[in-house]
Design an enzyme around this catalytic site. Structure first.
Site, mmCIF file in Angstrom:
data_model
loop_
_atom_site.group_PDB
_atom_site.id
_atom_site.type_symbol
_atom_site.label_atom_id
_atom_site.label_comp_id
_atom_site.label_asym_id
_atom_site.label_seq_id
_atom_site.Cartn_x
_atom_site.Cartn_y
_atom_site.Cartn_z
ATOM 1 N N GLU A 116 0.825 -1.224 0.000
ATOM 2 C CA GLU A 116 0.000 0.000 0.000
ATOM 3 C C GLU A 116 0.854 1.268 0.000
ATOM 4 O OE1 GLU A 116 -2.850 -0.616 -0.789
ATOM 5 O OE2 GLU A 116 -3.667 -2.340 0.283
ATOM 6 N N HIS A 139 -2.850 2.427 8.342
ATOM 7 C CA HIS A 139 -3.962 1.668 7.750
ATOM 8 C C HIS A 139 -4.168 0.398 8.566
ATOM 9 C CE1 HIS A 139 -6.402 -0.661 5.010
ATOM 10 N NE2 HIS A 139 -5.449 -1.547 4.824
ATOM 11 N N HIS A 141 -7.519 -2.815 9.764
ATOM 12 C CA HIS A 141 -8.820 -3.434 9.489
ATOM 13 C C HIS A 141 -9.609 -3.572 10.791
ATOM 14 C CE1 HIS A 141 -6.343 -5.753 6.180
ATOM 15 N NE2 HIS A 141 -6.509 -4.489 5.860
ATOM 16 N N GLU A 169 -17.751 12.269 22.322
ATOM 17 C CA GLU A 169 -16.440 12.809 21.937
ATOM 18 C C GLU A 169 -16.224 12.880 20.420
ATOM 19 O OE1 GLU A 169 -14.410 8.451 22.629
ATOM 20 O OE2 GLU A 169 -13.083 10.176 22.654
ATOM 21 N N HIS A 210 -13.043 -2.912 3.427
ATOM 22 C CA HIS A 210 -11.625 -3.284 3.555
ATOM 23 C C HIS A 210 -11.045 -2.791 4.883
ATOM 24 C CE1 HIS A 210 -7.369 -3.616 1.704
ATOM 25 N NE2 HIS A 210 -7.257 -3.372 2.994
HETATM 26 P P1 13P Z 1 0.787 -5.399 3.150
HETATM 27 O O1 13P Z 1 1.151 -6.706 3.830
HETATM 28 O O2 13P Z 1 1.360 -5.330 1.764
HETATM 29 O O3 13P Z 1 1.142 -4.219 4.009
HETATM 30 O O4 13P Z 1 -0.791 -5.384 2.942
HETATM 31 C C1 13P Z 1 -1.663 -5.491 4.030
HETATM 32 C C2 13P Z 1 -2.950 -4.791 3.784
HETATM 33 O O5 13P Z 1 -3.642 -4.452 4.729
HETATM 34 C C3 13P Z 1 -3.395 -4.537 2.401
HETATM 35 O O6 13P Z 1 -4.392 -3.565 2.362
HETATM 36 ZN ZN ZN Z 2 -5.600 -3.548 4.207
#
Ligand code: 13P
Ligand code: ZN
Length: 271
Positions: A116, A139, A141, A169, A210
């Protein structure tokens, strides 16, 4: 030269990845972090003339030439960073051509930066253009935020408004709201460009079905934004299927934003 394993930025990355893993936001290799470092601080730990190898980045990051980042490796597990930072992290400098990363440390097993990287570096460029103090792009999840993606409209105003209603908040922590992208193929320049376009306006961007991106001037700030969204999404997921008896009203959200003096998205309220 000081020992790189004692560098504050390596320590911070170790602690942050371990914490995010324990929260369940970074299963397997899920998630990635890039953190722009001060060149002078890095020079206390690494000889900037010693480039281990160069790696093409696949796009041009002109405004980041000479900048140094510590970045999680692709395919690497957040849970493993603590015990082996040199394999799971890398320190890269954007070369003179703007299209190449010079590896100064890490990715010891021959690996490379996160897939990413386009979204990260393009987001750094976008944020720095509106906030020169920005240093971190994160980033992950997060479970409830992701769950909410399946049952709530992926509309920026509606998504932000629902989360603002979930915790008092929220409007104070992310008054600028949340950018939302539809499902897109990840790891591409296209999703990077779309993310960066949102980052001119928002510090949080949801990637439909995602995950989420958060940014800030340090790791805590980026983490705190995502953590607050995730908490609100949890409240939403715990209550969405139940009759709503009480809610924070729009006038109260307005009162909060005005009392705390934050610049909020007035167009995301209905009053
Ligand atoms: P990477 O292992 O390449 O960082 O990817 C993980 C991910 O969350 C892809 O969106
Ligand atoms: Zn991801």
């Amino acid at each position: 030269m000081k020992d790189i394993f004692t560098a504050p930025f390596v320590e911070e990355m170790k602690k942050m990845t371990a914490n995010m893993y324990r929260l369940g936001w970074d299963e397997r290799n899920g998630g990635n972090i890039s953190y722009m470092l001060e060149n002078d601080l890095v020079a206390e730990y690494l000889d900037p003339t010693q480039v281990i190898r160069t790696i093409p980045i696949g796009f041009e990051a002109k405004s980041l030439v000479g900048k140094i980042f510590i970045v999680t490796g692709t395919g690497k597990y957040f849970k493993n960073v603590m015990d082996d930072p040199e394999t799971n992290l890398g320190i890269i400098r954007i070369a003179e051509d703007g299209c190449t990363a010079e590896l100064l440390w890490g990715y010891k097993d021959g690996g490379k930066f996160t897939s990413e990287l386009p979204a990260h570096l393009m987001s750094h460029m976008a944020r720095l253009s509106v906030d020169p103090d920005n240093r971190v792009v994160m980033h992950c999840h997060p479970t409830y935020t992701l769950a909410m993606n399946y049952v709530h409209e992926l509309d920026e105003k509606k998504f932000t408004h629902t989360l603002w209603e979930m915790c008092t908040e929220c409007i104070v922590v992310f008054p600028d709201g949340i950018g939302v992208l539809p499902w897109m193929l990840c790891g591409t320049n296209s999703i990077g460009e779309a993310t960066a376009a949102k980052m001119k306006e928002f510090r949080l961007v949801v990637w439909g079905m995602h995950g989420i991106y958060g940014v800030g001037k340090n790791l805590d700030e980026a983490f705190g934004l995502i953590e607050t969204v995730e908490k609100a999404a949890q409240i939403y997921m715990l209550t969405a299927h139940l009759p709503r008896i009480n809610t924070i009203k729009d006038e109260e959200l307005k009162e909060l934003a005005e009392y705390f003096g934050v610049k909020y998205r007035k167009d995301f309220l209905n009053c």
